[in-house]
Design an enzyme around this catalytic site. Structure first.
Site, PDB file in Angstrom:
ATOM      1  N   ARG A   1       0.854  -1.137  -0.208  1.00 26.08           N
ATOM      2  CA  ARG A   1       0.188  -1.050  -1.524  1.00 26.08           C
ATOM      3  C   ARG A   1       0.914  -0.409  -2.414  1.00 26.08           C
ATOM      4  NH1 ARG A   1      -6.468   0.111  -0.110  1.00 26.08           N
ATOM      5  NH2 ARG A   1      -5.608   1.264   1.845  1.00 26.08           N
TER       6      ARG A   1
ATOM      7  N   GLN B   1       5.368   3.130   0.765  1.00 32.39           N
ATOM      8  CA  GLN B   1       4.961   2.472   2.113  1.00 32.39           C
ATOM      9  C   GLN B   1       6.201   1.573   2.592  1.00 32.39           C
ATOM     10  OE1 GLN B   1       1.208   1.104   0.955  1.00 32.39           O
ATOM     11  NE2 GLN B   1       0.107   2.778   2.014  1.00 32.39           N
TER      12      GLN B   1
ATOM     13  N   TYR C   1      -7.221 -13.245  -0.223  1.00 33.38           N
ATOM     14  CA  TYR C   1      -7.019 -11.883  -0.505  1.00 33.38           C
ATOM     15  C   TYR C   1      -7.660 -11.455  -1.859  1.00 33.38           C
ATOM     16  CZ  TYR C   1      -3.809 -12.495   3.365  1.00 33.38           C
ATOM     17  OH  TYR C   1      -2.957 -12.909   4.817  1.00 33.38           O
TER      18      TYR C   1
ATOM     19  N   ARG D   1     -11.601  -1.058   8.278  1.00 34.84           N
ATOM     20  CA  ARG D   1     -11.464  -0.141   9.352  1.00 34.84           C
ATOM     21  C   ARG D   1     -12.508   0.723   9.513  1.00 34.84           C
ATOM     22  NH1 ARG D   1      -5.363   1.577   7.429  1.00 34.84           N
ATOM     23  NH2 ARG D   1      -6.825   1.508   5.748  1.00 34.84           N
TER      24      ARG D   1
ATOM     25  N   CYS E   1      -0.249  -2.910  12.956  1.00 39.80           N
ATOM     26  CA  CYS E   1      -1.674  -2.798  13.304  1.00 39.80           C
ATOM     27  C   CYS E   1      -2.565  -2.028  12.274  1.00 39.80           C
ATOM     28  CB  CYS E   1      -1.536  -2.564  14.669  1.00 39.80           C
ATOM     29  SG  CYS E   1      -3.000  -2.688  15.740  1.00 39.80           S
ATOM     30  N   ARG E   2      -2.590  -2.598  11.075  1.00 41.52           N
ATOM     31  CA  ARG E   2      -3.508  -1.833  10.248  1.00 41.52           C
ATOM     32  C   ARG E   2      -3.297  -0.235   9.975  1.00 41.52           C
ATOM     33  NH1 ARG E   2      -4.668  -5.688  13.652  1.00 41.52           N
ATOM     34  NH2 ARG E   2      -6.680  -4.709  14.430  1.00 41.52           N
TER      35      ARG E   2
ATOM     36  N   TYR F   1       1.987 -11.355  11.372  1.00 38.58           N
ATOM     37  CA  TYR F   1       1.355 -10.444  10.512  1.00 38.58           C
ATOM     38  C   TYR F   1       0.702  -9.242  11.312  1.00 38.58           C
ATOM     39  CZ  TYR F   1      -3.362 -12.284  11.505  1.00 38.58           C
ATOM     40  OH  TYR F   1      -4.818 -12.795  12.171  1.00 38.58           O
TER      41      TYR F   1
ATOM     42  N   GLN G   1       1.994 -18.606  11.952  1.00 39.37           N
ATOM     43  CA  GLN G   1       1.611 -17.012  11.685  1.00 39.37           C
ATOM     44  C   GLN G   1       0.697 -16.535  12.552  1.00 39.37           C
ATOM     45  OE1 GLN G   1       0.317 -14.283   7.745  1.00 39.37           O
ATOM     46  NE2 GLN G   1       1.576 -16.186   7.303  1.00 39.37           N
TER      47      GLN G   1
END
Length: 335
Positions: free
Chosen positions: A283, A287, A57, A227, A207-208, A203, A175
């Site tokens: 982030r 959120q 990441y 995306r 869904c993003r 995870y 996962q």
């Protein structure tokens, strides 16, 4: 907050975990470290005990940010800290590498970045078909026996691959991706985790961002955000279908429970998995404000039927998250 347990780990384990892929920056259009550190503080102050990261990441950056935040917070003995290995990179090209050398070397780099001397769970991030499963599994088992990791997990593995892995090392956690739009794990991974007494870490629970309630069809993605080009759900005409489905799910959540879509999406993951952990990527602290609204209510069979009806009527050919699979080394580097 709701809590569960991980086989072999005697710690209070929150059913909401903080996913830190976005704060690595890479593939998410950048990041802000100060906001990310505030996010981690906020999560742990509000009942979250699970923090999930990975060496790839941001090519180590996420682990560094997590390590800095956890050093400030302390209470390491109360935190379920997880990371992942078996990916590698040259420049910004990611590829699979489940070699013994990679796994054994990367754990030390990960522990250094995280400023700790052990991980509660260490996942093999993706299986590496270019190598015998035995090599990766035995390397993980060696780390487990040394005490550098307190449990072994696998991520993005098929049942067949887990059966092969299990011949050489135990599996304590699994996962897969899982959310309202991506539910393949229900058919095989969910029952397998029960049989094996392995904890589910799920995870991409939103869904993003599609299930956040804030996504619109005119959203513009910047920089290297996956995306923008590579995630097929966010490309037209499919994007409009998923936005329509999300809007109808939002309407249903309001009518049935007077709740926003994000509450429905997280509750869906928790109820379907029964004891699993929903990883919430974020982030910024705002959120995660919804995490205090997950308990004291549950979805019913009628709710699940209605959700299925909405999906069937809006999405013509559902797309699974196969695009996220990193290439083999020979494919990435043309060797």
């Amino acid at each position: 907050m709701e809590y569960t347990a991980i086989n072999g780990i005697n710690k209070k384990t929150s059913r909401i975990g903080l996913g830190t892929w976005p704060i690595g920056g890479m593939m998410w259009g950048g990041t802000n470290d100060e906001e990310a550190i505030n996010l981690i503080h906020y999560a742990l102050d509000n009942g979250v005990t699970v923090v999930d990261t990975a060496d790839d990441y941001g090519l180590g950056h996420s682990e560094e940010v997590v390590g800095k935040a956890l050093k400030e917070i302390g209470k390491r003995e109360e935190i379920i800290l997880t990371s992942k290995s078996a990916l590698d990179w040259q420049g910004k090209k990611l590829f699979r590498n489940g070699s013994k050398e990679r796994v054994m070397n990367e754990i030390d780099a990960t522990l250094k970045r995280l400023q700790t001397d052990y991980l509660d769970v260490y996942f093999v991030h993706w299986p590496d078909p270019a190598l015998p499963m035995q090599e990766t599994a035995e390397a993980m088992k060696s780390l487990y026996e040394q005490g550098k990791i307190h449990s072994i997990g696998v991520s993005n593995f098929s049942i067949e691959q887990m059966e092969m892995f299990k011949e050489f090392a135990p599996i304590h956690a699994i996962q897969p991706p899982y959310n309202i739009f991506e539910r393949e794990a229900e058919g095989d991974v969910f029952p397998y985790s029960k049989e094996e007494n392995a904890t589910l870490f799920l995870y991409s629970s939103l869904c993003r961002g599609l299930l956040s309630g804030k996504m619109t069809s005119d959203r513009v993605f910047h920089g290297d955000d996956m995306r923008k080009n590579s995630d097929p759900k966010f490309q037209q005409p499919k994007f409009n279908q998923y936005i329509e489905a999300a809007n109808k799910l939002e309407q249903y959540a309001q009518e049935a429970y007077n709740r926003p879509l994000i509450d429905l999406a997280v509750r869906f993951v928790l109820d379907k998995s029964e004891t699993g952990i929903a990883l919430r990527g974020a982030r910024r602290p705002d959120q995660l404000e919804t995490i205090n609204r997950i308990d004291d209510w549950h979805l019913t069979l009628e709710d699940f039927k209605k959700i299925e009806e909405i999906l069937t009527n809006t999405i013509s050919e559902p797309i699974q998250p196969d695009f996220m699979a990193p290439p083999l080394k020979k494919e990435a580097l043309h060797v």
